[in-house]
Design an enzyme around this catalytic site. Structure first.
Site, PDB file in Angstrom:
ATOM      1  N   CYS A 262      11.699   3.526   1.956  1.00  0.00           N
ATOM      2  CA  CYS A 262      11.375   4.907   2.329  1.00  0.00           C
ATOM      3  C   CYS A 262      12.195   5.978   1.609  1.00  0.00           C
ATOM      4  O   CYS A 262      11.615   6.801   0.889  1.00  0.00           O
ATOM      5  CB  CYS A 262      11.516   5.089   3.831  1.00  0.00           C
ATOM      6  SG  CYS A 262      10.279   4.165   4.750  1.00  0.00           S
TER       7      CYS A 262
HETATM    8  N1  LIG Z   1       8.917   0.541   6.375  1.00  0.00           N
HETATM    9  C1  LIG Z   1       9.507   1.539   7.017  1.00  0.00           C
HETATM   10  O1  LIG Z   1      10.677   1.459   7.414  1.00  0.00           O
HETATM   11  C2  LIG Z   1       8.746   2.806   7.298  1.00  0.00           C
HETATM   12  C3  LIG Z   1       9.236   3.706   8.258  1.00  0.00           C
HETATM   13  C4  LIG Z   1       8.507   4.868   8.519  1.00  0.00           C
HETATM   14  C5  LIG Z   1       7.355   5.150   7.791  1.00  0.00           C
HETATM   15  N2  LIG Z   1       6.924   4.266   6.836  1.00  0.00           N
HETATM   16  C6  LIG Z   1       5.698   4.578   6.114  1.00  0.00           C
HETATM   17  O2  LIG Z   1       4.630   3.792   6.674  1.00  0.00           O
HETATM   18  C7  LIG Z   1       3.693   3.422   5.653  1.00  0.00           C
HETATM   19  C8  LIG Z   1       3.545   1.913   5.622  1.00  0.00           C
HETATM   20  O3  LIG Z   1       4.786   1.356   5.270  1.00  0.00           O
HETATM   21  P1  LIG Z   1       5.135  -0.185   5.507  1.00  0.00           P
HETATM   22  O4  LIG Z   1       6.557  -0.376   5.124  1.00  0.00           O
HETATM   23  O5  LIG Z   1       4.683  -0.618   6.848  1.00  0.00           O
HETATM   24  O6  LIG Z   1       4.186  -0.855   4.385  1.00  0.00           O
HETATM   25  P2  LIG Z   1       4.005  -2.394   4.027  1.00  0.00           P
HETATM   26  O7  LIG Z   1       3.946  -2.467   2.560  1.00  0.00           O
HETATM   27  O8  LIG Z   1       5.017  -3.209   4.771  1.00  0.00           O
HETATM   28  O9  LIG Z   1       2.587  -2.756   4.653  1.00  0.00           O
HETATM   29  C9  LIG Z   1       1.392  -2.155   4.318  1.00  0.00           C
HETATM   30  C10 LIG Z   1       0.235  -3.048   4.728  1.00  0.00           C
HETATM   31  O10 LIG Z   1      -0.990  -2.336   4.446  1.00  0.00           O
HETATM   32  C11 LIG Z   1      -1.945  -3.284   3.975  1.00  0.00           C
HETATM   33  N3  LIG Z   1      -3.029  -2.546   3.317  1.00  0.00           N
HETATM   34  C12 LIG Z   1      -3.018  -1.895   2.130  1.00  0.00           C
HETATM   35  N4  LIG Z   1      -4.212  -1.308   1.911  1.00  0.00           N
HETATM   36  C13 LIG Z   1      -4.989  -1.584   2.966  1.00  0.00           C
HETATM   37  C14 LIG Z   1      -6.336  -1.273   3.323  1.00  0.00           C
HETATM   38  N5  LIG Z   1      -7.123  -0.533   2.537  1.00  0.00           N
HETATM   39  N6  LIG Z   1      -6.816  -1.741   4.482  1.00  0.00           N
HETATM   40  C15 LIG Z   1      -6.057  -2.513   5.294  1.00  0.00           C
HETATM   41  N7  LIG Z   1      -4.791  -2.844   5.010  1.00  0.00           N
HETATM   42  C16 LIG Z   1      -4.253  -2.387   3.868  1.00  0.00           C
HETATM   43  C17 LIG Z   1      -1.130  -4.209   3.093  1.00  0.00           C
HETATM   44  O11 LIG Z   1      -1.779  -5.442   2.877  1.00  0.00           O
HETATM   45  C18 LIG Z   1       0.152  -4.369   3.955  1.00  0.00           C
HETATM   46  O12 LIG Z   1       0.058  -5.424   4.870  1.00  0.00           O
HETATM   47  C19 LIG Z   1       4.223   4.034   4.360  1.00  0.00           C
HETATM   48  O13 LIG Z   1       3.637   5.289   4.188  1.00  0.00           O
HETATM   49  C20 LIG Z   1       5.706   4.204   4.645  1.00  0.00           C
HETATM   50  O14 LIG Z   1       6.287   5.230   3.880  1.00  0.00           O
HETATM   51  C21 LIG Z   1       7.581   3.099   6.582  1.00  0.00           C
END
Ligand SMILES: NC(=O)c1ccc[n+]([C@@H]2O[C@H](COP(=O)([O-])OP(=O)(O)OC[C@H]3O[C@@H](n4cnc5c(N)ncnc54)[C@H](O)[C@@H]3O)[C@@H](O)[C@H]2O)c1
Length: 425
Positions: A262
């Site tokens: 992030c």
């Molecule tokens: N990881 C963190 O600590 C955190 C904290 C707050 C906010 N965020 C935000 O949340 C969002 C997600 O982050 P994350 O770390 O959970 O991501 P991640 O990479 O862990 O997971 C994303 C998931 O989305 C799936 N995906 C992608 N395209 C897709 C689609 N079209 N349909 C269905 N599934 C799909 C992928 O296969 C994957 O499983 C980002 O914008 C990130 O900035 C992350």
């Protein structure tokens, strides 16, 4: 309530397990069949403390399931969350391709009124300029066919479920009251203040929060870099600083720089968005530059002590933070890269993140324990403050050829291990 969550990574899965724990019926949708299969089999696809048991329990109660079939998942849901990745593109701007694709898929499968909620971190304007436009392009009308909300997530990996269930605040940006009320209802029973805003403000709150925290860490690191040559312990200094209620004690732990999925990309995307808006965000630019230098300091300190060519260097800690298996932008990546560039033989160990790190560096040696990594090493670098490293004692470092230890995080017990050097202490 029936909820659909599109994208089940760290955020989507925490949201799913958290809402299911509150009695909502949740269907997770992902494009990764292995992930879908894992969830339905009660196997947690990520390492997060507490997640495995809670997920299994909700799957067992039929409150949580996963599917590849978005249409079926949406059919029974009143609320559809989008929690797909938002990385940066090559120019440092937020890459909209995942949000674009997910919202087009949602638009193509929408029937009956549903509230679409963006939980991904997206730069101001994205929810309205991409998600809303994609829904409208499919002939759907805001207010009649769909409601639109932006509900940023503030969880920390390693504490994801706990943070989701006990947030400091819940921010709900909405285009209209009806949509915002539905999202607020989902959070009934959560003990946290709720802030209702418009969509763009909610989007910005997330970036401003991460920008501030990244700046706070960078400030502590900078003070540490000044303290080190003066023989002052930055941790004592920050203890004194953090006792000021206007400042607070969190995010003042100096070390080898921030990383993770992030802060780096969110600060970069905010910087780019600021420039796009005609403003030059100098502070954010400096934070990124200073952090990039900080992440190279461990190798720099080691190099000042020895010629690294052909030396066996142990790197303990590969995840960007303890209690996660996530290695995205971890300090260990810069460290291992730097060590390899100087011709070192690198052997690494992490309690949970070795599988993910192997995808980045398949060609280095992986040890099955700290002791194995330390055995015969010319030096050791500690890049993540896992609990298990805090228990290391002087005798664990005895098998090293030279007891040179560079700490990137304040990890070792000062009473047990004396010969170490901190990255900025
Ligand atoms: N990881 C963190 O600590 C955190 C904290 C707050 C906010 N965020 C935000 O949340 C969002 C997600 O982050 P994350 O770390 O959970 O991501 P991640 O990479 O862990 O997971 C994303 C998931 O989305 C799936 N995906 C992608 N395209 C897709 C689609 N079209 N349909 C269905 N599934 C799909 C992928 O296969 C994957 O499983 C980002 O914008 C990130 O900035 C992350």
């Amino acid at each position: 309530m029936d909820v659909c969550i599109v994208g089940t990574g760290y955020v989507g899965l925490s949201t799913a397990v958290g809402f299911a724990g509150h009695g909502h019926r949740v269907t997770c949708v992902d494009i990764d069949p292995r992930r879908v299969n894992d969830i339905n089999s009660g196997r947690c696809p990520i390492f997060e403390p507490g997640m495995d048991g809670s997920m299994k329990s909700s799957v067992g109660k039929n409150l949580l399931k996963a599917t590849l079939d978005l249409k079926a998942a949406m059919a029974s849901s009143e609320a559809v969350f989008i929690s797909v990745p938002t990385p940066c593109d090559d120019d440092g701007r937020m890459d909209t391709k995942f949000i674009d694709k997910a919202s087009k898929d949602i638009a193509g499968n929408l029937s009956g009124y549903k509230v679409i909620i963006v939980k991904s971190t997206v730069v101001p304007g994205t929810t309205e300029n991409i998600v809303k436009k994609n829904l409208e392009a499919a002939g759907k009308e805001l207010g009649t066919d769909f409601g639109l909300c932006m509900n940023p997530e503030f969880l920390r990996e390693g504490h994801a479920l706990e943070d989701f269930l006990r947030p400091d605040r819940i921010v709900i940006g909405s285009t209209d009251k009806k949509a915002g009320d539905l999202v607020q209802k989902l959070y009934d029973g959560f003990n946290a203040p709720v802030l209702r805003t418009d969509i763009k403000t909610a989007e910005m709150i997330k970036y401003a929060s991460n920008g501030f925290l990244a700046t706070k860490i960078t400030f502590a690191n900078e003070i540490g870099n000044i303290c080190k040559p003066l023989g002052i312990d930055v941790y004592k200094v920050m203890e004194g600083v953090g006792l000021d209620s206007r400042i607070g004690p969190k995010f003042l732990r100096a070390g080898c720089g921030f990383g993770g999925s992030c802060f780096p990309k969110d600060v970069q995307a905010l910087l780019s968005k600021g420039r796009e808006a005609g403003y030059e965000p100098k502070l954010l630019e400096t934070v990124l530059e200073t952090n990039a230098k900080q992440r190279k300091l461990m190798v720099h300190h080691l190099k000042s002590k020895m010629d690294l060519k052909g030396k066996r260097i142990a790197v303990l800690g590969l995840a960007f933070n303890p209690d996660t298996d996530d290695v995205r932008e971890s300090a260990a990546i810069d460290t291992v890269q730097g060590l390899l560039e100087h011709g070192a033989n690198v052997i690494v160990y992490d309690p949970k993140a070795m599988e993910n790190f192997r995808k980045v560096f398949p060609g280095i040696k992986y040890a099955s324990s700290s002791r194995e990594a330390l055995n015969g090493a010319d030096a050791c670098v500690i890049a993540t403050d896992w609990e298990e490293f805090k228990r290391l004692e002087a005798k664990d470092f005895k098998e090293m050829k030279n007891s040179i230890v560079i700490e990137g995080r304040r990890t070792l017990d000062r009473n047990k291990v004396k010969s170490f050097e901190g990255v900025c202490w």
